[in-house]
Design a protein around this motif. Structure first.
Motif, PDB file in Angstrom:
ATOM      1  N   ILE A 230      52.662  59.856  33.338  1.00 24.81           N
ATOM      2  CA  ILE A 230      52.309  59.211  33.940  1.00 24.81           C
ATOM      3  C   ILE A 230      53.308  58.287  34.982  1.00 24.81           C
ATOM      4  O   ILE A 230      53.365  58.101  36.374  1.00 24.81           O
ATOM      5  CB  ILE A 230      51.418  58.050  33.514  1.00 24.81           C
ATOM      6  N   ALA A 231      54.565  58.022  34.442  1.00 26.35           N
ATOM      7  CA  ALA A 231      55.655  57.499  35.173  1.00 26.35           C
ATOM      8  C   ALA A 231      56.287  58.235  36.190  1.00 26.35           C
ATOM      9  O   ALA A 231      56.526  57.959  37.380  1.00 26.35           O
ATOM     10  CB  ALA A 231      56.578  57.003  33.985  1.00 26.35           C
ATOM     11  N   ALA A 232      56.245  59.687  35.864  1.00 26.65           N
ATOM     12  CA  ALA A 232      56.827  60.636  36.834  1.00 26.65           C
ATOM     13  C   ALA A 232      55.918  60.538  38.120  1.00 26.65           C
ATOM     14  O   ALA A 232      56.449  60.567  39.188  1.00 26.65           O
ATOM     15  CB  ALA A 232      56.814  62.150  36.156  1.00 26.65           C
ATOM     16  N   ARG A 233      54.559  60.547  37.926  1.00 28.92           N
ATOM     17  CA  ARG A 233      53.520  60.706  38.989  1.00 28.92           C
ATOM     18  C   ARG A 233      53.565  59.221  39.869  1.00 28.92           C
ATOM     19  O   ARG A 233      53.374  59.354  40.923  1.00 28.92           O
ATOM     20  CB  ARG A 233      52.234  61.000  38.529  1.00 28.92           C
ATOM     21  N   CYS A 234      53.793  58.105  39.075  1.00 26.59           N
ATOM     22  CA  CYS A 234      53.803  56.825  39.566  1.00 26.59           C
ATOM     23  C   CYS A 234      54.991  56.652  40.646  1.00 26.59           C
ATOM     24  O   CYS A 234      55.098  56.406  41.755  1.00 26.59           O
ATOM     25  CB  CYS A 234      53.830  55.862  38.795  1.00 26.59           C
ATOM     26  N   TYR A 235      56.170  57.308  40.196  1.00 25.37           N
ATOM     27  CA  TYR A 235      57.533  57.380  40.945  1.00 25.37           C
ATOM     28  C   TYR A 235      57.261  58.374  42.096  1.00 25.37           C
ATOM     29  O   TYR A 235      57.744  57.797  43.318  1.00 25.37           O
ATOM     30  CB  TYR A 235      58.602  58.068  40.024  1.00 25.37           C
ATOM     31  N   ALA A 236      56.748  59.307  41.989  1.00 21.16           N
ATOM     32  CA  ALA A 236      56.735  60.622  43.141  1.00 21.16           C
ATOM     33  C   ALA A 236      55.522  59.842  44.148  1.00 21.16           C
ATOM     34  O   ALA A 236      55.795  60.177  45.425  1.00 21.16           O
ATOM     35  CB  ALA A 236      55.613  61.657  42.556  1.00 21.16           C
ATOM     36  N   ALA A 237      54.724  58.911  43.643  1.00 28.29           N
ATOM     37  CA  ALA A 237      53.692  58.383  44.700  1.00 28.29           C
ATOM     38  C   ALA A 237      54.389  57.002  45.390  1.00 28.29           C
ATOM     39  O   ALA A 237      53.659  56.547  46.070  1.00 28.29           O
ATOM     40  CB  ALA A 237      52.286  57.942  43.942  1.00 28.29           C
ATOM     41  N   GLY A 238      55.462  56.472  44.819  1.00 27.46           N
ATOM     42  CA  GLY A 238      55.905  55.576  45.388  1.00 27.46           C
ATOM     43  C   GLY A 238      55.536  54.296  44.942  1.00 27.46           C
ATOM     44  O   GLY A 238      55.388  53.263  45.727  1.00 27.46           O
ATOM     45  N   ILE A 239      54.851  53.935  43.942  1.00 24.89           N
ATOM     46  CA  ILE A 239      53.835  52.816  43.300  1.00 24.89           C
ATOM     47  C   ILE A 239      55.231  51.818  43.120  1.00 24.89           C
ATOM     48  O   ILE A 239      56.061  51.950  42.223  1.00 24.89           O
ATOM     49  CB  ILE A 239      53.089  53.231  42.261  1.00 24.89           C
ATOM     50  N   ASP A 240      54.912  50.675  43.771  1.00 24.36           N
ATOM     51  CA  ASP A 240      55.803  49.510  43.524  1.00 24.36           C
ATOM     52  C   ASP A 240      55.175  48.658  42.145  1.00 24.36           C
ATOM     53  O   ASP A 240      54.015  48.605  41.937  1.00 24.36           O
ATOM     54  CB  ASP A 240      55.652  48.343  44.714  1.00 24.36           C
ATOM     55  N   GLY A 241      56.158  48.250  41.287  1.00 25.78           N
ATOM     56  CA  GLY A 241      55.853  47.804  39.989  1.00 25.78           C
ATOM     57  C   GLY A 241      55.543  48.560  38.772  1.00 25.78           C
ATOM     58  O   GLY A 241      55.352  49.772  39.295  1.00 25.78           O
ATOM     59  N   LEU A 242      54.996  48.133  37.882  1.00 22.37           N
ATOM     60  CA  LEU A 242      54.592  48.732  36.684  1.00 22.37           C
ATOM     61  C   LEU A 242      53.059  48.755  36.468  1.00 22.37           C
ATOM     62  O   LEU A 242      52.728  49.527  35.536  1.00 22.37           O
ATOM     63  CB  LEU A 242      55.551  48.388  35.579  1.00 22.37           C
ATOM     64  N   ARG A 243      52.308  48.006  36.919  1.00 24.31           N
ATOM     65  CA  ARG A 243      50.867  47.844  36.662  1.00 24.31           C
ATOM     66  C   ARG A 243      50.337  49.100  36.799  1.00 24.31           C
ATOM     67  O   ARG A 243      49.260  49.505  36.105  1.00 24.31           O
ATOM     68  CB  ARG A 243      50.336  46.750  37.689  1.00 24.31           C
ATOM     69  N   GLY A 244      50.496  50.037  37.884  1.00 21.69           N
ATOM     70  CA  GLY A 244      49.643  51.202  37.945  1.00 21.69           C
ATOM     71  C   GLY A 244      50.238  52.170  36.664  1.00 21.69           C
ATOM     72  O   GLY A 244      49.109  52.913  36.396  1.00 21.69           O
ATOM     73  N   ASP A 245      51.281  52.081  36.161  1.00 25.51           N
ATOM     74  CA  ASP A 245      51.478  52.986  35.138  1.00 25.51           C
ATOM     75  C   ASP A 245      50.660  52.562  33.994  1.00 25.51           C
ATOM     76  O   ASP A 245      50.284  53.384  33.045  1.00 25.51           O
ATOM     77  CB  ASP A 245      53.093  52.924  34.730  1.00 25.51           C
ATOM     78  N   LEU A 246      50.534  51.311  33.647  1.00 21.83           N
ATOM     79  CA  LEU A 246      49.913  50.651  32.581  1.00 21.83           C
ATOM     80  C   LEU A 246      48.395  50.834  32.705  1.00 21.83           C
ATOM     81  O   LEU A 246      47.858  51.425  31.608  1.00 21.83           O
ATOM     82  CB  LEU A 246      50.077  49.263  32.300  1.00 21.83           C
ATOM     83  N   VAL A 247      47.860  50.717  33.807  1.00 24.53           N
ATOM     84  CA  VAL A 247      46.501  51.167  34.121  1.00 24.53           C
ATOM     85  C   VAL A 247      45.953  52.526  33.862  1.00 24.53           C
ATOM     86  O   VAL A 247      44.963  52.628  33.603  1.00 24.53           O
ATOM     87  CB  VAL A 247      46.111  50.323  35.430  1.00 24.53           C
ATOM     88  N   TRP A 248      47.103  53.384  34.343  1.00 21.55           N
ATOM     89  CA  TRP A 248      47.020  54.669  34.326  1.00 21.55           C
ATOM     90  C   TRP A 248      46.722  55.116  32.947  1.00 21.55           C
ATOM     91  O   TRP A 248      45.721  56.192  32.662  1.00 21.55           O
ATOM     92  CB  TRP A 248      47.809  55.485  35.073  1.00 21.55           C
ATOM     93  N   LEU A 249      47.676  54.655  32.315  1.00 18.81           N
ATOM     94  CA  LEU A 249      47.660  55.031  30.682  1.00 18.81           C
ATOM     95  C   LEU A 249      46.371  54.594  30.043  1.00 18.81           C
ATOM     96  O   LEU A 249      45.804  55.276  29.207  1.00 18.81           O
ATOM     97  CB  LEU A 249      49.120  54.481  30.099  1.00 18.81           C
ATOM     98  N   ARG A 250      46.167  53.202  30.037  1.00 23.63           N
ATOM     99  CA  ARG A 250      44.729  52.817  29.473  1.00 23.63           C
ATOM    100  C   ARG A 250      43.540  53.457  30.049  1.00 23.63           C
ATOM    101  O   ARG A 250      42.694  53.823  29.128  1.00 23.63           O
ATOM    102  CB  ARG A 250      44.674  51.373  29.989  1.00 23.63           C
ATOM    103  N   ALA A 251      43.479  53.814  31.117  1.00 17.87           N
ATOM    104  CA  ALA A 251      42.356  54.603  31.861  1.00 17.87           C
ATOM    105  C   ALA A 251      42.252  56.095  31.299  1.00 17.87           C
ATOM    106  O   ALA A 251      41.175  56.660  30.847  1.00 17.87           O
ATOM    107  CB  ALA A 251      42.355  54.650  33.349  1.00 17.87           C
ATOM    108  N   ALA A 252      43.435  56.730  30.929  1.00 18.10           N
ATOM    109  CA  ALA A 252      43.567  57.991  30.702  1.00 18.10           C
ATOM    110  C   ALA A 252      43.148  58.148  29.215  1.00 18.10           C
ATOM    111  O   ALA A 252      42.340  58.786  28.526  1.00 18.10           O
ATOM    112  CB  ALA A 252      44.865  58.555  30.739  1.00 18.10           C
ATOM    113  N   ARG A 253      43.520  57.039  28.379  1.00 16.05           N
ATOM    114  CA  ARG A 253      43.097  56.814  26.958  1.00 16.05           C
ATOM    115  C   ARG A 253      41.632  56.681  26.873  1.00 16.05           C
ATOM    116  O   ARG A 253      40.838  57.125  26.167  1.00 16.05           O
ATOM    117  CB  ARG A 253      43.680  55.628  26.298  1.00 16.05           C
ATOM    118  N   ALA A 254      40.785  55.659  27.766  1.00 15.38           N
ATOM    119  CA  ALA A 254      39.525  55.593  27.650  1.00 15.38           C
ATOM    120  C   ALA A 254      38.691  56.716  28.048  1.00 15.38           C
ATOM    121  O   ALA A 254      37.727  57.012  27.446  1.00 15.38           O
ATOM    122  CB  ALA A 254      39.211  54.416  28.847  1.00 15.38           C
ATOM    123  N   HIS A 255      39.295  57.721  28.953  1.00 19.15           N
ATOM    124  CA  HIS A 255      38.637  58.989  29.269  1.00 19.15           C
ATOM    125  C   HIS A 255      38.851  59.889  28.217  1.00 19.15           C
ATOM    126  O   HIS A 255      37.669  60.630  27.823  1.00 19.15           O
ATOM    127  CB  HIS A 255      39.289  59.431  30.581  1.00 19.15           C
TER     128      HIS A 255
END
Length: 341
Positions: A230-255
């Motif tokens: 997830i961190a690699a994809r957020c970096y590739a997308a140019g996401i500012d901050g780390l909230r996207g990483d955390l949300v993505w990880l939580r959402a993947a676990r929920a799925h």
């Protein structure tokens, strides 16, 4: 006086990506809510009421646009605090929403500081009220659902980023799907109780699935392999901050919990990618496209009607999410300065 009968979520035609995002937020409210973008008449409030039924408390609290901060967070009676030596707290909308859904229609028209407040409480699960040195805290765990029509104004990027997931409702349904939507609506309006009874088994199955996913959520590890991907994809997308990483990880676990798995798999990361990135890089580069897989484990075993191998018109697989094109921001040439004479 009879309680109004809600249109069952299991009977909603189409909108499969949105239904999945809402169910994931119901599995783990710590994801931080769902922002729904789209025009009026897309059954957004119907879906919000349907999600409330998947939660233990089951209530839906609607926040009106004209609500004041005191009405939202509650008030403290200072006179009672001085006379009785304790704070007397009058609960607000956040306290009423505890255990259910807080629905904010046209959230983009709400004052920024109120949106910020709502997102703070949705993420922390705690409402803290303080006045003149006297404070009160109470639990406020709810699924925040906000809707907006971009044509009526945008949210600031800082507020957009604080919504956990986002889904855009666009496009025109195909004729067969439109026909089925209208048919079910007419059937419901004609006799809500009979319509509800017809879909009760599917609705019960949906509630049981959500309840089981919540129960198994904490047993699914937030492992390093998923985090690194997830961190690699957020970096590739140019996401500012780390909230996207955390949300993505939580959402993947929920799925993963939603499909009954014991660990996060690449398909879980792929499925929630668009929900997490859509509102975080509207004009930036997209993450690397998820690899194609023939493994159908990400899709639930039953359709929205709960019948294996038999599908209603307009119903789709909730675990599948088609790739979405992302617009790349237009590059402008640097200005050319006039030559010196």
């Amino acid at each position: 006086m009879h309680e109004p009968v809600n249109f069952p979520l299991a009977a909603v035609v189409g909108a499969d990506a949105l239904k999945l995002a809402l169910c994931l937020a119901a599995v783990d409210p710590a994801i931080g809510g769902v922002l729904i973008e789209g025009p009026r008449g897309m059954a957004k409030s119907t879906l919000a009421r349907g999600v409330a039924e998947l939660l233990e408390a089951g209530q839906l609290v609607t926040l009106p646009l004209g609500a004041t901060e005191e009405r939202i967070v509650g008030t403290l009676d200072l006179d009672a605090a001085l006379g009785e030596g304790r704070a007397r707290f009058a609960p607000g909308l956040l306290a009423r929403a505890h255990g259910g859904v807080l629905y904010v229609d046209e959230v983009n028209l709400l004052a920024d500081h109120l949106v910020d407040l709502l997102l703070d409480v949705a993420a922390s699960g705690v409402n803290h009220v303080e006045r003149d040195g006297i404070s009160h805290r109470h639990a406020a765990r709810f699924v925040l659902i906000g809707t907006m029509n971009p044509e009526e104004g945008e949210l600031r990027p800082q507020l957009l980023d604080r919504f956990g997931l986002a889904v855009s409702l666009g496009g025109t349904p195909l004729p067969a799907e439109r026909t089925e939507i209208v048919r079910r609506r007419l059937d419901f309006d004609r006799d809500p109780e009979t319509f509800r009874a017809r879909w009760q088994a599917a609705q019960d199955a949906l509630q049981a699935r959500c309840r089981q996913a919540r129960k198994s959520l904490e047993a699914i590890p937030l492992d390093d392999a998923a985090l690194e991907a997830i961190a690699a994809r957020c970096y590739a997308a140019g996401i500012d901050g780390l909230r996207g990483d955390l949300v993505w990880l939580r959402a993947a676990r929920a799925h993963a919990a939603w499909r009954g798995a014991a660990a996060i798999a690449p398909e879980d990361i792929d499925t929630v990618q668009d929900f997490v990135l859509r509102h975080r890089h509207p004009h930036g580069p997209a993450a690397a496209p998820p690899p194609q897989s023939n493994d159908s484990a990400a899709a639930p075993q039953n359709d929205a009607g709960g019948q294996s191998g038999e599908r209603d018109p307009g119903e789709g697989q909730w675990g599948e999410l088609p790739a979405q094109p992302v617009a790349i921001g237009e590059r402008r040439a640097p200005p050319r300065w006039p030559k010196k004479p």
